[in-house]
Design an enzyme around this catalytic site. Structure first.
Site, PDB file in Angstrom:
ATOM      1  N   LYS A 145       0.876  -1.168   0.000  1.00 21.73           N
ATOM      2  CA  LYS A 145       0.000   0.000   0.000  1.00 21.73           C
ATOM      3  C   LYS A 145       0.908   1.211   0.000  1.00 21.73           C
ATOM      4  O   LYS A 145       1.631   1.470   0.966  1.00 21.73           O
ATOM      5  CB  LYS A 145      -0.910   0.015   1.227  1.00 21.73           C
ATOM      6  N   GLY A 177      -8.143   8.975  10.170  1.00 18.23           N
ATOM      7  CA  GLY A 177      -8.448   9.096  11.591  1.00 18.23           C
ATOM      8  C   GLY A 177      -9.489  10.133  11.963  1.00 18.23           C
ATOM      9  O   GLY A 177      -9.777  10.301  13.146  1.00 18.23           O
ATOM     10  N   ALA A 204      -9.755   5.595   4.230  1.00 24.29           N
ATOM     11  CA  ALA A 204      -9.489   6.686   5.181  1.00 24.29           C
ATOM     12  C   ALA A 204     -10.685   7.579   5.413  1.00 24.29           C
ATOM     13  O   ALA A 204     -11.377   7.994   4.479  1.00 24.29           O
ATOM     14  CB  ALA A 204      -8.286   7.544   4.771  1.00 24.29           C
ATOM     15  N   GLY A 205     -10.893   7.842   6.684  1.00 20.92           N
ATOM     16  CA  GLY A 205     -11.896   8.815   7.083  1.00 20.92           C
ATOM     17  C   GLY A 205     -13.291   8.267   7.262  1.00 20.92           C
ATOM     18  O   GLY A 205     -14.162   8.960   7.793  1.00 20.92           O
ATOM     19  N   ASN A 259      -9.892   1.505   9.411  1.00 18.05           N
ATOM     20  CA  ASN A 259      -9.044   1.209  10.567  1.00 18.05           C
ATOM     21  C   ASN A 259      -9.579   1.913  11.814  1.00 18.05           C
ATOM     22  O   ASN A 259     -10.146   1.283  12.688  1.00 18.05           O
ATOM     23  CB  ASN A 259      -7.591   1.604  10.287  1.00 18.05           C
ATOM     24  N   THR A 260      -9.428   3.247  11.865  1.00 21.00           N
ATOM     25  CA  THR A 260      -9.743   3.992  13.082  1.00 21.00           C
ATOM     26  C   THR A 260     -11.162   3.751  13.590  1.00 21.00           C
ATOM     27  O   THR A 260     -11.365   3.555  14.798  1.00 21.00           O
ATOM     28  CB  THR A 260      -9.551   5.501  12.840  1.00 21.00           C
TER      29      THR A 260
END
Lengths: 75, 264
Positions: B96, B157, B183-184, B205-206
């Site tokens: 990645k 995040g 992301a996000g 993830n987050t």
């Protein structure tokens, strides 16, 4: 090693920190002296990657820069 | 139909990150609950004064495809160096690509990303590039030969959701490689929306790791990704400006000729 023979020390940089090791030590020796599992460590010596199978056979010289890297959690 | 990336088929369209979890155990349980098959990891120096346990111990490499990221790279050279280290770590050729020099917003540098992608492709890496939702950049990367494009929904995040919706829709329309929104995304509904719009997958993830109950949240995201893709496959109906009745307009229980209230 015969009793009474002095161990020659040399300094190498490991992850930016100065580490003392025996003269003629190999990458594997440094990894093991730090209590790391060689199977989970990637090594880069003076900018070049050292393949795992070459850990034991790659000797270090004074002032060498060794980077020991591992996989961690990340996104 | 399966998700196909670089000639490999996957049944899950939810990719998961492994950062920020309260413990390796919770991370492993969340992975299991998510149904993910592709899992990102990072590369960092060993702390030689305090070597910790290894994340690999918690991830079954027979089950999950490890996708190392180049997080930490500030330019193409650093990204390439990390990719080579990842390969030496036994992660294979998948990488990645992430070049995020500014720590405040962690936005990906488009020029260094394209440069790094080309360098990595020359060295036969399978490149999954993290980018802003720039349709033209996405096209450059696809033409260079990346395996996917991975436009952000919002900065890493932030849990803000799909703030880049319009551009992501353009990328989805124009892309010939799988589009992974990465992301996000802060809630399962964000992931479902991405899938309803036609994204091929999402990476989270987050939102999972930082939830009160990461395992429960992983399960929720799993359901959302399936629901969103099912909806997309089923063909979402168009929106209309005015009402069209769902129930019949005849057979009302009143005399014929009775006017509707306010109808004169």
């Amino acid at each position: 090693m015969p009793a009474g023979l002095l161990e020659l020390h040399m300094e190498v940089m490991v992850n930016g920190k100065s580490v003392n090791t025996e003269e003629g030590a190999a990458v594997l020796d440094v990894i093991q002296s730090l209590n790391l599992d060689p199977a989970h460590v990637v090594a880069e010596l003076n900018g070049d990657i050292v393949p795992r199978e070459a850990f034991a056979g790659t000797g270090l010289s004074p002032e060498d820069k060794l980077e020991l890297v591992r996989l961690v959690g990340g996104g | 139909m399966a998700l196909r990336i670089a000639g490999r088929d996957f049944s899950s369209r939810l990719l998961m990150g492994t950062g920020k979890f309260p413990s390796p155990t919770v991370m492993a349980q969340s992975l299991e609950a998510s149904g993910s098959e592709i899992v990102t990891v990072a590369l960092r120096r060993v702390d030689i004064t305090n070597p910790e346990g290894d994340i690999l111990a918690a991830i079954d490499r027979e089950r999950y495809l490890l996708l190392p990221n180049t997080s930490g790279a500030r330019d193409a050279e650093e990204a390439l160096r990390l990719a080579r280290l990842a390969r030496a770590a036994g992660c294979g050729d998948w990488i990645k690509l992430e070049v995020t020099p500014d720590p405040r917003y962690l936005l990906p540098d488009p020029l260094e990303t394209l440069k790094a992608a080309k360098m990595m492709l020359k060295e036969k890496f399978i490149v999954l590039p993290y980018i802003n939702a720039d349709p033209i950049l996405a096209k450059y990367l696809e033409e260079a030969g990346t395996a996917t494009v991975m436009p952000l929904g919002a900065p890493i995040g932030t849990n803000k959701g799909l703030k880049t919706r319009d551009n992501v829709e353009i990328i989805i329309e124009q892309s010939q490689v799988p589009v992974v929104v990465d992301a996000g995304l802060g809630a399962p509904s964000d992931a479902a929306l991405c899938m309803e719009l036609g994204a091929d997958a999402v990476l989270v993830n987050t939102a999972i790791a930082s939830a009160e109950d990461p395992v429960g949240m992983a399960r929720a995201f799993r359901g959302a990704v399936v629901a969103g893709r099912d909806a997309y496959d089923a063909g979402l109906p168009a929106q209309a400006r005015t009402a069209s009745a769902s129930s019949p307009l005849t057979g009302f229980l009143r005399e014929e000729g009775d006017a509707l209230r306010n109808d004169s």
